[in-house]
Design an enzyme around this catalytic site. Structure first.
Site, PDB file in Angstrom:
ATOM      1  N   LYS A   1       2.222  -3.306   7.104  1.00 41.18           N
ATOM      2  CA  LYS A   1       2.637  -3.636   5.528  1.00 41.18           C
ATOM      3  C   LYS A   1       4.086  -2.948   5.437  1.00 41.18           C
ATOM      4  O   LYS A   1       4.965  -3.620   4.770  1.00 41.18           O
ATOM      5  CB  LYS A   1       1.595  -2.775   5.018  1.00 41.18           C
ATOM      6  CG  LYS A   1       0.343  -3.246   5.073  1.00 41.18           C
ATOM      7  CD  LYS A   1       0.199  -4.696   4.371  1.00 41.18           C
ATOM      8  CE  LYS A   1       0.348  -4.724   3.015  1.00 41.18           C
ATOM      9  NZ  LYS A   1       0.216  -6.090   2.244  1.00 41.18           N
TER      10      LYS A   1
ATOM     11  N   THR B   1       0.617  -1.226  -0.018  1.00 48.58           N
ATOM     12  CA  THR B   1       0.007  -0.365  -0.110  1.00 48.58           C
ATOM     13  C   THR B   1       0.753   1.330   0.007  1.00 48.58           C
ATOM     14  O   THR B   1       1.882   1.202   0.428  1.00 48.58           O
ATOM     15  CB  THR B   1      -0.756  -0.055   1.192  1.00 48.58           C
ATOM     16  OG1 THR B   1      -1.550   1.224   1.258  1.00 48.58           O
ATOM     17  CG2 THR B   1      -0.067  -0.170   2.603  1.00 48.58           C
ATOM     18  N   ASP B   2       0.164   2.178  -0.333  1.00 49.32           N
ATOM     19  CA  ASP B   2       0.980   3.751  -0.718  1.00 49.32           C
ATOM     20  C   ASP B   2       0.911   4.400   1.077  1.00 49.32           C
ATOM     21  O   ASP B   2       1.624   5.207   1.352  1.00 49.32           O
ATOM     22  CB  ASP B   2       0.450   4.641  -1.313  1.00 49.32           C
ATOM     23  CG  ASP B   2      -1.298   5.060  -0.956  1.00 49.32           C
ATOM     24  OD1 ASP B   2      -1.553   4.407  -0.073  1.00 49.32           O
ATOM     25  OD2 ASP B   2      -1.681   5.959  -2.077  1.00 49.32           O
ATOM     26  N   GLU B   3       0.148   3.572   2.032  1.00 44.94           N
ATOM     27  CA  GLU B   3       0.265   4.167   3.475  1.00 44.94           C
ATOM     28  C   GLU B   3       1.396   4.093   3.951  1.00 44.94           C
ATOM     29  O   GLU B   3       1.723   4.536   5.085  1.00 44.94           O
ATOM     30  CB  GLU B   3      -0.981   3.410   4.059  1.00 44.94           C
ATOM     31  CG  GLU B   3      -2.276   4.097   3.542  1.00 44.94           C
ATOM     32  CD  GLU B   3      -3.577   3.646   4.357  1.00 44.94           C
ATOM     33  OE1 GLU B   3      -3.199   3.597   5.632  1.00 44.94           O
ATOM     34  OE2 GLU B   3      -4.634   3.458   3.879  1.00 44.94           O
TER      35      GLU B   3
ATOM     36  N   TYR C   1      -1.636  -0.598  10.954  1.00 41.23           N
ATOM     37  CA  TYR C   1      -1.785  -1.241   9.608  1.00 41.23           C
ATOM     38  C   TYR C   1      -0.602  -0.992   8.873  1.00 41.23           C
ATOM     39  O   TYR C   1      -0.177  -1.956   8.099  1.00 41.23           O
ATOM     40  CB  TYR C   1      -3.410  -0.939   8.889  1.00 41.23           C
ATOM     41  CG  TYR C   1      -3.147  -1.137   7.511  1.00 41.23           C
ATOM     42  CD1 TYR C   1      -3.047  -2.309   7.054  1.00 41.23           C
ATOM     43  CD2 TYR C   1      -3.255  -0.072   6.524  1.00 41.23           C
ATOM     44  CE1 TYR C   1      -2.948  -2.824   5.513  1.00 41.23           C
ATOM     45  CE2 TYR C   1      -3.276  -0.442   5.131  1.00 41.23           C
ATOM     46  CZ  TYR C   1      -3.194  -1.688   4.655  1.00 41.23           C
ATOM     47  OH  TYR C   1      -2.968  -1.988   3.355  1.00 41.23           O
TER      48      TYR C   1
END
Length: 355
Positions: free
Chosen positions: A164, A134-136, A160
């Site tokens: 990741k 993810t870009d998060e 989260y």
């Protein structure tokens, strides 16, 4: 023709990848999924009868079960999408995110390495382990002109995104240390059919149809780059089959929107496509309710997807407008799918307020 093992293949993005591969390529698929709350075999029903499709109910933290799957199916490519993926849930209960996203990724890497190390020279060179992220992991973009690139430093904000980020590091380390041919992709916010209704767009659609409040966090000014899930599925298959080991590819939809504008877009589409409203609702927009912001909420994410366009020839086909129209129309036409989902443990309540 390749055999592709897809973890999390019954989830939102995973099932889109499976449907794409079965419908548009000659390759075969083995889905490995634990079927937690967000995994739904109904999302795979359109391709479940294909002789190129197989399903294994397996937890990626279960090494002996994974070893048996590798031995039985002998995959050429692993696409790893199994993950706990909702920021609000990670705030309420981070343990499952550590277990699945970090320990599960480690266990899968070791199972894949065990299988890969026994292959012949040619098969070994052709094998791929593609980790979908993810870009998060990049954290917050403070300026309005900045974009995440493949070299942006990691600065995750939530349990989260931290889990990741950890899994991304493990995947890269298994290439560097053991030579396992790995690739990583980081994507922006996905939306589209078969999306579990805890996420913004499907939750807004279903709450509006039920005449319930449409919760918007804080002032609704948070900006996300929106990627139609079927565009993402095409990109992931392209990376898994044509990407270069050791590389990272950012995948974005070129569609930055404020959260409040996303919700208003849903409302406008519902006015057109579902004009018969619940009792007492004059306009869908009147249901918009501003609620307490998420703890540690990042303000802006935006992806620079120039590398995957340049090196692998992928571009999104859907605009935000065309993708949103398809999405709203799909939910209106597939009530049986989302009714079945809502009959489970999730009732559309607010998550992520426990601290």
């Amino acid at each position: 023709m390749s055999k592709i093992l897809i973890t999390g293949g019954a989830g939102f993005i995973g099932s889109a990848v499976v449907r794409h591969i079965i419908n548009n390529t000659p390759d075969s698929v083995v889905v490995v999924d634990k079927l937690t709350y967000a995994g739904n075999l109904a999302s795979l029903a359109p391709v479940a009868d294909s002789e190129r499709y197989a399903f294994e109910k397996v937890d990626i933290c279960d090494r002996p079960a994974l070893d048996a799957v590798f031995l039985r199916h002998q995959p050429d490519i692993v696409m790893h999408l199994a993950a706990e993926s909702h920021v609000d849930r990670s705030i309420d209960g981070p343990a499952a995110f550590i277990e699945t996203n970090i320990v599960g990724t480690y266990t899968l890497l070791e199972a894949a390495r065990g299988w890969w190390s026994g292959l012949g020279t040619e098969q070994k060179a052709a094998f791929r382990f593609h980790h979908i992220s993810t870009d998060e992991v990049y954290g917050d973009l403070h300026g309005s002109d900045d974009f995440f690139t493949e070299t942006t430093p990691y600065a995750p904000s939530s349990p989260y995104s931290a889990s990741k980020a950890s899994s991304d590091h493990l995947v890269r380390a298994w290439l560097r240390t053991y030579g396992l041919p790995t690739l990583v992709t980081n994507c922006s916010n996905n939306y589209g059919p078969y999306h579990f209704p805890e996420k913004l767009i499907p939750l807004t659609i279903l709450n509006a149809l039920a005449g319930k409040p449409l919760p918007v966090y804080g002032n609704g000014e948070q900006i996300r780059d929106w990627l139609y899930v079927e565009d993402h599925a095409r990109a992931l298959y392209r990376v898994a089959t044509a990407g270069k080991p050791g590389e990272t590819y950012n995948i974005g939809g070129h569609n930055e929107r404020r959260n409040i504008d996303v919700v208003r877009t849903v409302c406008a589409l519902l006015e057109e496509l579902a004009p018969q409203k619940p009792a007492g609702v004059g306009h869908y927009e009147a249901l918009i309710t501003f609620v307490t912001d998420r703890p540690g909420h990042d303000v802006r994410y935006a992806i620079d997807a120039a590398k995957i366009a340049r090196e692998l020839g992928w571009l999104p086909e859907e605009t935000f407008e065309s993708g949103m129209r398809k999405t709203v129309a799909w939910y209106l036409a597939n009530e049986s799918w989302w009714r079945q989902v809502l009959d489970g443990s999730y009732r559309g309540e607010r998550l992520g307020l426990k601290r």
